[in-house]
Design an enzyme around this catalytic site. Structure first.
Site, PDB file in Angstrom:
ATOM      1  N   LYS A  92       5.224  59.697  60.818  1.00 22.39           N
ATOM      2  CA  LYS A  92       4.172  60.448  61.486  1.00 22.39           C
ATOM      3  C   LYS A  92       2.794  59.991  61.033  1.00 22.39           C
ATOM      4  CE  LYS A  92       2.802  63.389  64.368  1.00 22.39           C
ATOM      5  NZ  LYS A  92       1.564  62.635  64.435  1.00 22.39           N
ATOM      6  N   CYS A 152       4.790  62.908  68.013  1.00 23.37           N
ATOM      7  CA  CYS A 152       5.165  61.501  68.153  1.00 23.37           C
ATOM      8  C   CYS A 152       4.528  60.675  67.033  1.00 23.37           C
ATOM      9  CB  CYS A 152       4.691  60.956  69.504  1.00 23.37           C
ATOM     10  SG  CYS A 152       5.205  61.952  70.936  1.00 23.37           S
ATOM     11  N   SER A 153       5.283  59.741  66.484  1.00 27.73           N
ATOM     12  CA  SER A 153       4.715  58.857  65.463  1.00 27.73           C
ATOM     13  C   SER A 153       3.799  57.830  66.116  1.00 27.73           C
ATOM     14  CB  SER A 153       5.829  58.152  64.681  1.00 27.73           C
ATOM     15  OG  SER A 153       6.591  57.320  65.530  1.00 27.73           O
ATOM     16  N   CYS A 158      15.502  49.952  64.773  1.00 23.28           N
ATOM     17  CA  CYS A 158      14.665  50.645  63.794  1.00 23.28           C
ATOM     18  C   CYS A 158      15.245  50.623  62.388  1.00 23.28           C
ATOM     19  CB  CYS A 158      14.423  52.081  64.241  1.00 23.28           C
ATOM     20  SG  CYS A 158      13.563  52.210  65.820  1.00 23.28           S
ATOM     21  N   HIS A 214       5.086  53.344  62.855  1.00 22.20           N
ATOM     22  CA  HIS A 214       6.427  52.766  62.787  1.00 22.20           C
ATOM     23  C   HIS A 214       6.428  51.275  63.129  1.00 22.20           C
ATOM     24  CE1 HIS A 214      10.628  52.249  62.876  1.00 22.20           C
ATOM     25  NE2 HIS A 214      10.912  52.699  64.085  1.00 22.20           N
TER      26      HIS A 214
END
Length: 398
Positions: free
Chosen positions: A340, A213-214, A88, A344
């Site tokens: 959010k 959760c994103s 990430c 991602h």
């Protein structure tokens, strides 16, 4: 003796694609979208770029494992283009390569770009026994929600926080980000979400509900860097420089020794300690204007506030509920909505964060513009809290 890169590298221009379910575009189109904005912002021509770094995590079905697709998509003819991947932190890793090239004097102008088409992989982020078209040999049955839910258990246990208080605090994290996201036209999700809907959403991995959760999104972001002297010669005003850029990688000790209780992310603390030292920051709660952090899950953002030294240990729940990191708080976090609201797309996220900090420092953020920010922190967390990497950058006005 190493002297760091503080104020040796300036951001000349930055760009960001629209994030979301981009079925209308492939990775080349997303990269071009971000690149064209960055090139126009920089006020240079394509031929002025002397080297490039392309960050992509798992997009093999779209771009393969080399840098060639990025060079072709952006028509970067004859220059060195390097593909990087660091979970990430991939976008920040690309920025590190470009920044170090400029700081070393190897090139005058360099490009960092990241892109990901997660929707095309079938990657869902939830815990099936396989990840879309990718089946890991490393931690093959792991899931991100489960890994980060353990961070909540560790935090609650160390600080004796009730389930109810922690749930309200992480709910506020998500609520705040959705409030901010409505002012970000490039975000995937642009609508505020009521607190009761967040708190009563379906459970994914206790205590993380759906809105903790994103999202899974497609997107690209881009930064062009040079020296402050060249930026000045091109007539740039309000020049934004890189004050520090640090990455810390786990050796595995968190899961192999008994000195870690799961309430913090040691890599984040290591990376930010080095970053503050490089940047000359001694009082982050007074000196940092805003942050863009790795809110893959709401608990991650809450714990990160302590890991970055922006909350005292054990005080993040109170600080979050008191609004310290809200838009009108002391240190706004995720003023654009964060992961959010943007989702991602892994290769792009770190550069999207840098894009937002740069845009804020230049006073170009439109409806979401903060009043007179001077210093911003970006933070990525790759892997899981107990085994992964942390990547941080600090950007500020020269």
């Amino acid at each position: 003796m190493a002297s760091g890169i503080k104020d040796k590298v300036a951001i000349l221009g930055a760009g960001c694609s629209k994030f979301g379910e981009r079925w209308d575009a492939g990775s080349p189109e997303l990269m071009a979208e971000a690149f064209e904005e960055a090139l126009a912002d920089a006020g240079i021509e394509r031929k002025d770029i002397q080297a490039a770094w392309f960050g992509c995590w798992g997009d093999s079905i779209n771009v393969g494992n080399s840098s060639i697709p990025a060079a072709v998509a952006l028509r970067l003819d004859g220059i060195p283009v390097t593909r990087v991947e660091n979970m990430c932190g991939t976008g920040t890793e690309a920025l590190r390569g470009a920044a170090y090239a400029v700081a070393s004097g190897a090139v005058d102008i360099a490009l960092a770009i990241g892109a990901e088409k997660l929707k095309d992989t079938g990657f869902g982020g939830l815990p099936p026994p396989f990840k879309g078209t990718f089946n890991d040999l490393w931690m093959p049955m792991g899931s991100a929600p489960a890994g980060f839910a353990q961070l909540a258990d560790g935090y609650r246990t160390r600080y004796q926080v009730s389930k109810e208080d922690l749930k309200r605090a992480i709910g506020h994290v998500s609520w705040k980000s959705h409030q901010n996201g409505q002012y970000s036209p490039k975000a995937h999700f642009q609508k505020p979400v009521p607190m009761d809907k967040i708190l009563n959403a379906p459970m994914i991995a206790e205590p993380l509900g759906l809105f903790d959760c994103s999202g899974v999104s497609d997107g690209s972001a881009c930064v062009i860097v040079t020296t402050p002297e060249i930026a000045k010669s091109l007539g740039k005003k309000d020049i934004v420089t890189i004050k520090s850029l640090q990455i810390s990688t786990s050796s595995g000790r968190e899961t192999q020794l008994s000195d870690w209780d799961g309430a913090t992310v040691p890599n984040t603390r290591t990376a930010i300690r080095k970053a503050y030292e490089e940047a000359g920051i001694t009082k982050p709660q007074e000196q940092v204007s805003l942050t863009e952090v790795h809110d893959c899950f709401s608990i991650t953002e809450l714990v990160t506030m302590e890991d970055l030294g922006l909350s005292e240990d054990g005080q993040a729940v109170k600080d979050v509920l008191d609004g310290k990191f809200d838009r009108d708080g002391k240190i706004p976090c995720q003023i654009d909505g964060g992961l959010k609201c943007f989702g991602h797309p892994i290769g792009a996220s770190g550069l999207r964060m840098a894009y937002e900090i740069y845009t804020q420092l230049q006073g170009k953020a439109g409806q979401r513009q903060l009043a007179n920010p001077s210093l911003g922190v970006t933070h990525n967390l790759g892997g899981v809290p107990y085994q992964g990497i942390a990547a941080v950058s600090i950007l500020g006005l020269l």
